[in-house]
Enzyme design. Sequence first.
Site, PDB file in Angstrom:
ATOM      1  N   SER A   1       0.785  -1.318  -0.077  1.00 14.93           N
ATOM      2  CA  SER A   1      -0.041   0.173   0.003  1.00 14.93           C
ATOM      3  C   SER A   1       0.856   1.248  -0.030  1.00 14.93           C
ATOM      4  O   SER A   1       0.452   2.495  -0.267  1.00 14.93           O
ATOM      5  CB  SER A   1      -0.865  -0.249   1.235  1.00 14.93           C
ATOM      6  OG  SER A   1      -1.766  -0.929   1.062  1.00 14.93           O
TER       7      SER A   1
ATOM      8  N   GLY B   1      -4.435  -1.790  -0.819  1.00 13.07           N
ATOM      9  CA  GLY B   1      -3.510  -1.559  -2.055  1.00 13.07           C
ATOM     10  C   GLY B   1      -3.446  -0.157  -2.153  1.00 13.07           C
ATOM     11  O   GLY B   1      -3.918   0.732  -1.398  1.00 13.07           O
TER      12      GLY B   1
ATOM     13  N   GLY C   1      -2.584   3.863  -3.939  1.00 11.76           N
ATOM     14  CA  GLY C   1      -3.023   4.611  -4.967  1.00 11.76           C
ATOM     15  C   GLY C   1      -4.613   5.027  -4.661  1.00 11.76           C
ATOM     16  O   GLY C   1      -5.069   4.692  -3.748  1.00 11.76           O
TER      17      GLY C   1
ATOM     18  N   CYS D   1      -9.448  -1.722   3.322  1.00  8.96           N
ATOM     19  CA  CYS D   1      -8.865  -0.656   3.098  1.00  8.96           C
ATOM     20  C   CYS D   1      -9.170  -0.278   1.616  1.00  8.96           C
ATOM     21  O   CYS D   1     -10.403   0.177   1.365  1.00  8.96           O
ATOM     22  CB  CYS D   1      -7.326  -0.798   3.444  1.00  8.96           C
ATOM     23  SG  CYS D   1      -6.908  -0.369   5.124  1.00  8.96           S
ATOM     24  N   LEU D   2      -8.355  -0.418   0.626  1.00  5.78           N
ATOM     25  CA  LEU D   2      -8.626  -0.171  -0.687  1.00  5.78           C
ATOM     26  C   LEU D   2      -9.783  -0.883  -1.099  1.00  5.78           C
ATOM     27  O   LEU D   2     -10.756  -0.398  -1.990  1.00  5.78           O
ATOM     28  CB  LEU D   2      -7.693  -0.293  -1.709  1.00  5.78           C
ATOM     29  CG  LEU D   2      -7.632  -0.086  -3.438  1.00  5.78           C
ATOM     30  CD1 LEU D   2      -7.921   1.432  -3.591  1.00  5.78           C
ATOM     31  CD2 LEU D   2      -6.558  -0.479  -4.191  1.00  5.78           C
TER      32      LEU D   2
ATOM     33  N   GLN E   1     -12.714   0.788  -0.029  1.00  2.43           N
ATOM     34  CA  GLN E   1     -13.195   2.096  -0.976  1.00  2.43           C
ATOM     35  C   GLN E   1     -13.851   1.808  -2.039  1.00  2.43           C
ATOM     36  O   GLN E   1     -14.751   2.396  -2.911  1.00  2.43           O
ATOM     37  CB  GLN E   1     -11.797   2.930  -1.186  1.00  2.43           C
ATOM     38  CG  GLN E   1     -11.132   3.270   0.110  1.00  2.43           C
ATOM     39  CD  GLN E   1      -9.773   3.809  -0.087  1.00  2.43           C
ATOM     40  OE1 GLN E   1      -9.208   3.672  -1.371  1.00  2.43           O
ATOM     41  NE2 GLN E   1      -9.092   3.775   1.115  1.00  2.43           N
TER      42      GLN E   1
ATOM     43  N   PHE F   1      -7.192   7.726   1.140  1.00  2.00           N
ATOM     44  CA  PHE F   1      -8.451   8.054   0.483  1.00  2.00           C
ATOM     45  C   PHE F   1      -9.845   7.581   1.373  1.00  2.00           C
ATOM     46  O   PHE F   1      -9.223   6.514   2.277  1.00  2.00           O
ATOM     47  CB  PHE F   1      -8.693   7.655  -0.866  1.00  2.00           C
ATOM     48  CG  PHE F   1      -7.840   8.117  -1.823  1.00  2.00           C
ATOM     49  CD1 PHE F   1      -8.163   9.195  -2.602  1.00  2.00           C
ATOM     50  CD2 PHE F   1      -6.359   7.819  -1.936  1.00  2.00           C
ATOM     51  CE1 PHE F   1      -7.467   9.756  -3.726  1.00  2.00           C
ATOM     52  CE2 PHE F   1      -5.602   8.448  -3.069  1.00  2.00           C
ATOM     53  CZ  PHE F   1      -5.888   9.465  -3.755  1.00  2.00           C
TER      54      PHE F   1
ATOM     55  N   HIS G   1      -6.806  -1.990   9.064  1.00  2.68           N
ATOM     56  CA  HIS G   1      -6.222  -3.496   8.935  1.00  2.68           C
ATOM     57  C   HIS G   1      -6.577  -4.385  10.037  1.00  2.68           C
ATOM     58  O   HIS G   1      -5.655  -4.291  11.163  1.00  2.68           O
ATOM     59  CB  HIS G   1      -4.538  -3.335   8.723  1.00  2.68           C
ATOM     60  CG  HIS G   1      -4.635  -2.713   7.512  1.00  2.68           C
ATOM     61  ND1 HIS G   1      -4.460  -3.774   6.472  1.00  2.68           N
ATOM     62  CD2 HIS G   1      -3.998  -1.536   7.056  1.00  2.68           C
ATOM     63  CE1 HIS G   1      -4.000  -2.771   5.151  1.00  2.68           C
ATOM     64  NE2 HIS G   1      -3.934  -1.395   5.440  1.00  2.68           N
TER      65      HIS G   1
ATOM     66  N   GLU H   1      -6.003  -7.631  10.304  1.00  2.00           N
ATOM     67  CA  GLU H   1      -4.767  -8.335  10.334  1.00  2.00           C
ATOM     68  C   GLU H   1      -3.535  -7.856  10.640  1.00  2.00           C
ATOM     69  O   GLU H   1      -2.667  -8.794  10.863  1.00  2.00           O
ATOM     70  CB  GLU H   1      -4.671  -8.885   8.941  1.00  2.00           C
ATOM     71  CG  GLU H   1      -3.784  -8.215   8.109  1.00  2.00           C
ATOM     72  CD  GLU H   1      -4.024  -6.876   7.767  1.00  2.00           C
ATOM     73  OE1 GLU H   1      -3.144  -5.885   7.247  1.00  2.00           O
ATOM     74  OE2 GLU H   1      -5.333  -6.648   7.585  1.00  2.00           O
TER      75      GLU H   1
END
Length: 378
Positions: A45, A240, A242, A267-268, A271, A312, A352, A354
């Site tokens: 990430s 991830g 970006g 997370c990503l 989103q 983000f 996260h 984990e």
Amino acid sequence: MHAILALEDGRIFRGKSFGARAESSGEVVFNTSLTGYQEIFTDPSYAGQIVVLTNPHIGNYGTTPHDAEAKRPYIEGLVTREFSPVSSNWRSTQVADEYLERYNVPVIAEVDTRAIVRHLRANGVMRGVIASGDNLDVDALVARARSIKKMEGTDLASVVSTKEVYKWDANEPKNQTGDLLLKPAEDKAELHVVAYDFGIKENILRMLARENCRVTVVPARTSAEEVLALNPDGVFFSNGPGDPEPLDYAIENVQKLQGKAPMFGICLGHQIFGLALGGKTYKLKFGHHGGNHPIMNHQTGKVEITAQNHNFAVDPETLDEKTVEKTHTNLNDQTLAGLKHKTDPMFSVQYHPEASPGPHDSHYLFKDFRKMMEEWKK
């Protein structure tokens, strides 16, 4: 050797060079974790980013393959107050300096990291360049920082993703850490999870294996039809790097898979779920990076301490309350930290669960995913 961190606004920080004697560039962010620096180095990430660590002493316990979240570091560069040239830990196989040099990651140390963090908090994350050597052209470095492509609108997930489908083998020695918390639950029937790799951390795979899940990891651009052909009991969407908005292929896959298999996103992945459900995302001023973020779980009324790493967030006001339930909230800034669909089996979190080396407050989410898959099979 001297080193310089040059920011796009012209701010310059001078220090000493460690790691690789190379020039690197990226978006400069800060992480407030007190430990787990190797996990930070190797978190995909962080692709495209230079990381400032607020813990002043880094490298003292060295590095070991068991602490890596990926096969190599993904940070573009490291900024720290003190960087230890030696390691003092029986688990260490290589000092951090040699480890980062091996993978061509430059380090600037002996700088005022508190000043850097205060500057980024006040002005927002910005692009920067790390360079080492004598008689460096400061103006040229600042100009280079300003020329770096911005994170907004950038698809980095498909860049860091695996190129081929593979099966995660929890029994392989290289995939084990010796952590008793990750011991598989042998009394549970095996379930098959297909995991989309947008920059997946290996401890996520270990946590899925702990719930006795057989995991097949697929590239970011794998179609929903290909995933369903693998006959999964559930589908996982990983973390991830970006901006999530350019990931049209991933958003479309969520929409095609919705209601056809249980889904869990981190997370990503969270989103992407938000966008697939009709919401919008936006860039945070300086992101959330650290291992001490308090999250309110609205379903239990309990506060969880979590590890986070994202730039983000999903705008909760853009989600349809008739179909989407907001399950978790970040207590630092009230941003949306979790959601679930009210009728279809899908949920996600913006942190996260984990996290390695911790905290472990949110491990239950993997059990929730397993329970969702078991109920789906009935």
